[in-house]
Scaffold this motif. Structure first.
Motif, PDB file in Angstrom:
ATOM      1  N   UNK A  14       0.843  -1.199   0.000  1.00 22.42           N
ATOM      2  CA  UNK A  14       0.000   0.000   0.000  1.00 22.42           C
ATOM      3  C   UNK A  14       0.875   1.244   0.000  1.00 22.42           C
ATOM      4  N   UNK A  15       0.410   2.292  -0.641  1.00 25.22           N
ATOM      5  CA  UNK A  15       1.194   3.527  -0.710  1.00 25.22           C
ATOM      6  C   UNK A  15       0.289   4.755  -0.753  1.00 25.22           C
ATOM      7  N   UNK A  16       0.791   5.849  -0.189  1.00 26.76           N
ATOM      8  CA  UNK A  16       0.210   7.176  -0.363  1.00 26.76           C
ATOM      9  C   UNK A  16       1.353   8.166  -0.320  1.00 26.76           C
ATOM     10  N   UNK A  17       1.480   9.120  -1.249  1.00 24.09           N
ATOM     11  CA  UNK A  17       0.683   9.219  -2.472  1.00 24.09           C
ATOM     12  C   UNK A  17       1.000   8.068  -3.425  1.00 24.09           C
ATOM     13  N   UNK A  19       2.372   5.758  -6.301  1.00 19.12           N
ATOM     14  CA  UNK A  19       3.640   5.645  -7.010  1.00 19.12           C
ATOM     15  C   UNK A  19       3.345   5.320  -8.481  1.00 19.12           C
ATOM     16  N   UNK A  68       2.325   5.717   6.244  1.00 17.44           N
ATOM     17  CA  UNK A  68       2.411   6.964   7.008  1.00 17.44           C
ATOM     18  C   UNK A  68       1.997   8.130   6.120  1.00 17.44           C
ATOM     19  N   UNK A  69       0.951   8.829   6.571  1.00 20.01           N
ATOM     20  CA  UNK A  69       0.386   9.938   5.816  1.00 20.01           C
ATOM     21  C   UNK A  69       0.578  11.211   6.631  1.00 20.01           C
TER      22      UNK A  69
ATOM     23  N   UNK B 131      -0.213  17.205  -2.049  1.00 17.62           N
ATOM     24  CA  UNK B 131      -0.686  16.657  -0.772  1.00 17.62           C
ATOM     25  C   UNK B 131      -0.125  17.316   0.486  1.00 17.62           C
ATOM     26  N   UNK B 239       9.330   5.233   3.519  1.00 21.52           N
ATOM     27  CA  UNK B 239       8.439   4.421   4.342  1.00 21.52           C
ATOM     28  C   UNK B 239       9.049   4.060   5.685  1.00 21.52           C
ATOM     29  N   UNK B 347       8.683  13.244   0.376  1.00 19.66           N
ATOM     30  CA  UNK B 347       7.363  13.361   1.021  1.00 19.66           C
ATOM     31  C   UNK B 347       7.498  13.624   2.517  1.00 19.66           C
ATOM     32  N   UNK B 348       8.310  12.795   3.216  1.00 17.02           N
ATOM     33  CA  UNK B 348       8.351  12.925   4.680  1.00 17.02           C
ATOM     34  C   UNK B 348       9.709  13.332   5.221  1.00 17.02           C
TER      35      UNK B 348
END
Lengths: 92, 363
Positions: A14-17, A19, A68-69, B131, B239, B347-348
């Motif tokens: 699973x991924x956000x945003x 890929x 992690x969002x 985002x 991640x 992103x992070x």
């Protein structure tokens, strides 16, 4: 009320945003509309470049099904409901 | 190591200013002129050019070559921000080794006002634009505030601990005429400074600056030699927790034939204090408290020109500031140096990290 996680059809990652390709090589994806997450860290942003914010913004790292969002936090709870507001993840 | 291998033979740096006083190409041109003068080279001796800048548009590397009057046969434009200085060095070293070029000029710099900086951070990449900016996060401070919280929890650190690093770097900046902030910082001033995003206060966040840095890489036996290089880009897909950079420290030290304890000076990319400690731990200098104690006692010389936290972050020049400072020290009292680059928040946290071990070539 949910946010879309990208799910790899090959390995289920699973991924956000989203890929472009999965690290496993997978090229086809489905979407998992995730509704809830757990707040891991919170910071109160008081200043952005060049100015103080009149209303500080609470920004959180939220764990959603292992992803992690980064979200705007509008709740004091640890378990939060997630939505997407013009692209911005919001945790309530 | 070949005796006539690629070495760093020249450095240049403009004064850093809080506000953009001159356009980016003029800053880059000044740094270029200083580096060539330092290397005792004329423009016609240069046959390679590399540049990294967030604010060079609409110009590109070739336009800069034209405007600087350089006829080159090796040309590179790098977009890796805080990792760009060492990334360009990695490529320039091989170009000189392969004789694709004999003298490569590498430039990095930006003229950024608050508005320019905001535009840059709002549109940093697609993920940010789509985002993070709508949250709004207003740049990377909130992200690194949360990374710092994870770092504090992992190592039992307090704000005072990060303050020790910031205060030590500020003390070192007194000797750097190009730095923005050269006055000493007291523990009280550090702790009382306004919070930007808890736990980060203003002294924990790099001040935005304008300025440029330059190095010249050429074949020769005088100058500064590159003993080892390693990089890790997108090592964890964003991640992880950002407390590991994924750099192959074992390979770096193996190639260098040296150990962390052999380093006379260490110039670590310092957009935030926690990132300094994360990199030093991964590169084998010990856990954060050990590192802070050794910095306080003077046993470990870190960011000897005050780092970006004192000098300011002139956009992409932040990736070359440490390299230029290391060369200064290697021409003075240091024999060996480690320099790192870090950056490009996908992103992070930063998706790029690199490191180079340098030594003063024997005369």
């Amino acid at each position: 009320m949910s946010i879309p996680l990208q799910v790899c059809a090959e390995c289920g990652h699973r991924a956000f945003p989203d890929r472009l390709l999965c690290a496993c090589g997978g090229r086809t994806f489905s979407t998992d509309e995730a509704e809830r997450g757990v707040v891991e860290e919170v910071t109160t942003l008081r200043r952005v470049p060049g100015r103080m914010l009149e209303d500080p913004i609470r920004v959180a790292t939220v764990e959603v099904e292992g992803v992690r969002v980064i979200a705007r936090l509008e709740s004091d709870a640890r378990d939060v409901a997630l939505s997407l507001d013009r692209g911005a993840p919001v945790a309530r | 190591m070949p005796r006539n291998g690629p070495t760093i033979v020249g450095i240049g740096e403009t004064v850093y200013t809080r506000q953009p006083e001159r356009p980016t190409p003029e800053l880059l041109a000044e740094a270029a002129g200083l580096a060539l003068e330092d290397a005792r080279l004329r423009p016609q001796d240069v046959d390679g050019l590399g540049v990294s800048s967030f604010s060079l548009a609409p110009d590109h590397a070739i336009d800069l070559a034209w405007r600087l009057g350089l006829r080159v046969r090796w040309l590179m434009e790098d977009t890796n921000g805080g990792a760009s200085g060492l990334n360009m060095l990695q490529h320039a070293r091989r170009a000189v080794e392969a004789a694709d070029a004999h003298a490569v000029l590498l430039l990095a710099g930006d003229a950024l006002g608050a508005k320019d900086f905001r535009r840059l951070t709002d549109m940093y990449n697609a993920a940010t634009r789509d985002h993070l900016t709508p949250i709004p996060t207003g740049g990377p401070n909130a992200l690194f505030a949360m990374l710092t919280q994870r770092h504090m929890a992992a190592h039992g650190l307090t704000r005072e601990d990060y303050g020790r690093l910031v205060i030590a770097q500020r003390a070192a900046a007194a000797g750097n005429p190009n730095a923005l902030y050269r006055e000493p910082l007291s523990p009280e001033e550090y702790l009382d400074a306004p919070l930007v995003a808890d736990p980060l206060g203003r002294p924990d966040c790099v001040p935005i600056a304008s300025g440029a840095d330059a190095v010249v890489v050429a074949r020769g036996h005088v100058g500064v030699r590159i003993r080892a290089f390693r990089a890790a880009y997108n090592h964890d897909g964003q991640e992880g927790d950002g407390l590991r950079t994924g750099i192959d420290a074992g390979g770096l030290w193996h190639d260098a034939g040296l150990r962390p304890a052999d380093m006379d000076v260490v110039e670590v990319y310092d957009d935030y204090p926690a990132i300094v400690l994360v990199q030093l731990a991964e590169l084998g200098f010990g856990d954060p408290r050990e590192v802070l104690d050794r910095i306080a006692s003077g046993a470990l010389r870190v960011n000897t020109g005050g780092g970006q936290l004192s000098a300011g972050q002139a956009g992409a020049a932040g990736g070359m500031l440490g390299l230029v400072e290391a060369v200064r020290r290697l021409r003075d009292d240091a024999r060996t140096a480690l320099v790192t680059g870090y950056g490009m928040v996908a992103y992070r946290y930063g998706a790029c990290v690199n490191a180079v071990v340098l030594e003063a070539a024997k005369q």
